[in-house]
Write a protein that holds these residues in place. Structure first.
Motif, PDB file in Angstrom:
ATOM      1  N   GLN B   6      70.233 -75.878 -65.966  1.00 18.41           N
ATOM      2  CA  GLN B   6      70.147 -74.389 -65.914  1.00 18.41           C
ATOM      3  C   GLN B   6      70.743 -73.847 -64.629  1.00 18.41           C
ATOM      4  O   GLN B   6      70.616 -74.602 -63.602  1.00 18.41           O
ATOM      5  CB  GLN B   6      68.768 -74.102 -65.813  1.00 18.41           C
ATOM      6  CG  GLN B   6      67.731 -74.157 -67.288  1.00 18.41           C
ATOM      7  CD  GLN B   6      66.559 -73.780 -67.209  1.00 18.41           C
ATOM      8  OE1 GLN B   6      65.572 -74.369 -67.827  1.00 18.41           O
ATOM      9  NE2 GLN B   6      66.191 -72.416 -66.690  1.00 18.41           N
ATOM     10  N   SER B   9      69.094 -72.422 -60.108  1.00 19.42           N
ATOM     11  CA  SER B   9      68.059 -72.909 -59.980  1.00 19.42           C
ATOM     12  C   SER B   9      66.650 -72.149 -59.561  1.00 19.42           C
ATOM     13  O   SER B   9      65.602 -72.433 -59.792  1.00 19.42           O
ATOM     14  CB  SER B   9      67.975 -74.263 -59.081  1.00 19.42           C
ATOM     15  OG  SER B   9      68.476 -73.897 -57.792  1.00 19.42           O
ATOM     16  N   ILE B  21      70.128 -66.047 -66.712  1.00 19.58           N
ATOM     17  CA  ILE B  21      70.283 -67.467 -66.628  1.00 19.58           C
ATOM     18  C   ILE B  21      70.688 -68.164 -67.611  1.00 19.58           C
ATOM     19  O   ILE B  21      70.695 -67.831 -68.699  1.00 19.58           O
ATOM     20  CB  ILE B  21      68.529 -67.649 -66.714  1.00 19.58           C
ATOM     21  CG1 ILE B  21      67.731 -67.143 -65.752  1.00 19.58           C
ATOM     22  CG2 ILE B  21      68.162 -69.249 -66.476  1.00 19.58           C
ATOM     23  CD1 ILE B  21      66.313 -67.053 -65.843  1.00 19.58           C
ATOM     24  N   GLN B  22      71.430 -69.138 -67.104  1.00 22.68           N
ATOM     25  CA  GLN B  22      72.254 -70.043 -68.117  1.00 22.68           C
ATOM     26  C   GLN B  22      71.492 -71.211 -68.661  1.00 22.68           C
ATOM     27  O   GLN B  22      70.916 -71.890 -67.577  1.00 22.68           O
ATOM     28  CB  GLN B  22      73.784 -70.287 -67.637  1.00 22.68           C
ATOM     29  CG  GLN B  22      74.385 -68.909 -67.294  1.00 22.68           C
ATOM     30  CD  GLN B  22      75.902 -69.309 -66.670  1.00 22.68           C
ATOM     31  OE1 GLN B  22      76.193 -70.271 -66.610  1.00 22.68           O
ATOM     32  NE2 GLN B  22      76.520 -68.338 -66.156  1.00 22.68           N
ATOM     33  N   CYS B  23      71.803 -71.649 -69.747  1.00 19.74           N
ATOM     34  CA  CYS B  23      71.360 -72.985 -70.033  1.00 19.74           C
ATOM     35  C   CYS B  23      72.355 -73.543 -70.704  1.00 19.74           C
ATOM     36  O   CYS B  23      72.831 -73.124 -71.657  1.00 19.74           O
ATOM     37  CB  CYS B  23      70.014 -72.712 -70.947  1.00 19.74           C
ATOM     38  SG  CYS B  23      69.276 -74.333 -71.631  1.00 19.74           S
ATOM     39  N   TRP B  34      63.079 -70.460 -74.917  1.00 19.60           N
ATOM     40  CA  TRP B  34      62.994 -70.099 -73.622  1.00 19.60           C
ATOM     41  C   TRP B  34      61.526 -69.789 -73.283  1.00 19.60           C
ATOM     42  O   TRP B  34      60.877 -68.939 -74.053  1.00 19.60           O
ATOM     43  CB  TRP B  34      63.805 -68.625 -73.355  1.00 19.60           C
ATOM     44  CG  TRP B  34      65.275 -68.756 -73.220  1.00 19.60           C
ATOM     45  CD1 TRP B  34      66.275 -68.489 -74.209  1.00 19.60           C
ATOM     46  CD2 TRP B  34      65.913 -69.199 -72.027  1.00 19.60           C
ATOM     47  NE1 TRP B  34      67.268 -68.809 -73.943  1.00 19.60           N
ATOM     48  CE2 TRP B  34      67.481 -69.348 -72.482  1.00 19.60           C
ATOM     49  CE3 TRP B  34      65.447 -69.429 -71.002  1.00 19.60           C
ATOM     50  CZ2 TRP B  34      68.316 -69.657 -71.325  1.00 19.60           C
ATOM     51  CZ3 TRP B  34      66.438 -70.079 -69.852  1.00 19.60           C
ATOM     52  CH2 TRP B  34      68.067 -70.072 -70.246  1.00 19.60           C
ATOM     53  N   THR B  77      71.984 -68.002 -72.899  1.00 19.30           N
ATOM     54  CA  THR B  77      71.458 -67.349 -71.824  1.00 19.30           C
ATOM     55  C   THR B  77      70.332 -66.519 -71.950  1.00 19.30           C
ATOM     56  O   THR B  77      70.295 -65.754 -73.040  1.00 19.30           O
ATOM     57  CB  THR B  77      72.610 -66.357 -71.102  1.00 19.30           C
ATOM     58  OG1 THR B  77      72.922 -65.222 -71.986  1.00 19.30           O
ATOM     59  CG2 THR B  77      74.032 -67.204 -71.028  1.00 19.30           C
ATOM     60  N   CYS B  93      64.426 -73.239 -70.082  1.00 19.19           N
ATOM     61  CA  CYS B  93      65.059 -73.408 -71.436  1.00 19.19           C
ATOM     62  C   CYS B  93      64.586 -74.993 -71.915  1.00 19.19           C
ATOM     63  O   CYS B  93      64.581 -75.930 -71.208  1.00 19.19           O
ATOM     64  CB  CYS B  93      66.510 -73.529 -71.022  1.00 19.19           C
ATOM     65  SG  CYS B  93      67.548 -73.928 -72.467  1.00 19.19           S
ATOM     66  N   GLY B 105      64.547 -77.957 -69.574  1.00 19.99           N
ATOM     67  CA  GLY B 105      65.274 -78.071 -68.383  1.00 19.99           C
ATOM     68  C   GLY B 105      64.639 -77.720 -66.984  1.00 19.99           C
ATOM     69  O   GLY B 105      63.232 -77.972 -67.182  1.00 19.99           O
ATOM     70  N   THR B 108      64.315 -72.305 -63.820  1.00 26.52           N
ATOM     71  CA  THR B 108      64.926 -71.307 -62.871  1.00 26.52           C
ATOM     72  C   THR B 108      63.904 -70.496 -62.177  1.00 26.52           C
ATOM     73  O   THR B 108      63.024 -69.892 -62.763  1.00 26.52           O
ATOM     74  CB  THR B 108      65.657 -70.537 -63.591  1.00 26.52           C
ATOM     75  OG1 THR B 108      66.843 -71.031 -64.173  1.00 26.52           O
ATOM     76  CG2 THR B 108      66.276 -69.306 -62.610  1.00 26.52           C
TER      77      THR B 108
END
Lengths: 112, 113
Positions: B6, B9, B21-23, B34, B77, B93, B105, B108
């Motif tokens: 992710q 962080s 936020i990217q996964c 999510w 995302t 995620c 994940g 974040t």
């Protein structure tokens, strides 16, 4: 509605004593059950899971849990706890879908 | 098993702004999820993200506040829009493989001032 109940928000226990963390779920024909542990400032780690078969499930770090369909329970047990077991424990259930529903968590505090 | 990363962080954001936020998953997966974990609380499912279709939101969460994209089988995302201090949480995620095990994940950690 699908739900998971963890009856104890906190469980204090002395080192080397046995412990049981309780978890009940709303009834369903088919259910998968999980226990996760979260150490301070860390991510979730799978302790054990019940998918089918034997109702007594053994996990990591000496933990075990018993699936009781008649009581819709999945209590977590350890015969002798260690200081390092201090953490937050989450029970989770999946009702034949891919998503997990989590309980509110139980904070296990082990004292020397 | 699956390895999930992710980005970012952690972040500290101002009220009224948005954060995406990217996964990224290291294998192709059908469903991604999510979750939100507010301080001292349990995990709450925000939505399920399926590739090629609209995300399915849980009660209490709406697309305008938490828009989700799922452009392919390894990436998703989550945007937290028009943030307020109440959005301060850890956002996770997750995905689930055929082994019936959910992989998480690292999360974040978002702080909104």
């Amino acid at each position: 509605a699908q739900s998971v109940t963890q009856l104890d928000s906190q469980v204090p226990v002395f080192e080397e004593a046995p412990v049981e963390l309780r978890c009940n779920y709303s009834s369903s024909v088919s259910v998968y059950l999980f226990w996760y542990v979260q150490y301070p400032n860390q991510g979730l780690q799978l302790l054990l899971k019940y998918l089918s078969g034997s109702t007594l499930v053994k996990g990591i770090n000496g933990f075990e849990a018993e699936f009781n369909k008649s009581q819709t329970s999945f209590h977590l047990r350890k015969p002798s706890v260690h200081i390092s077991d201090t953490a937050e424990y989450f029970c989770a259930v999946s009702y034949n879908t891919d998503k997990l529903i989590f309980g509110t968590g139980t904070r296990l505090q082990v004292f020397p | 098993s699956a390895v999930i990363s992710q980005k970012p962080s952690r972040d500290i954001c101002q009220r009224g702004t948005s954060l995406t936020i990217q996964c990224q998953v290291d294998s192709q997966v059908t469903m991604m999820f999510w979750y939100r974990q507010q301080p001292g609380q349990s995990l709450t499912l925000i939505a399920t993200a399926n590739q090629g279709s609209e995300a399915t939101y849980e009660s209490g969460f709406v697309i305008d506040k938490f828009p989700i994209s799922r452009p392919n089988l390894t990436f998703s995302t989550l945007t937290v829009s028009n943030m307020s201090p109440e959005d301060s949480s850890i956002y996770l995620c997750t995905t689930r493989l055929q082994t019936d095990t959910q992989y998480f994940g690292p999360g974040t950690r978002l702080t909104v001032l």
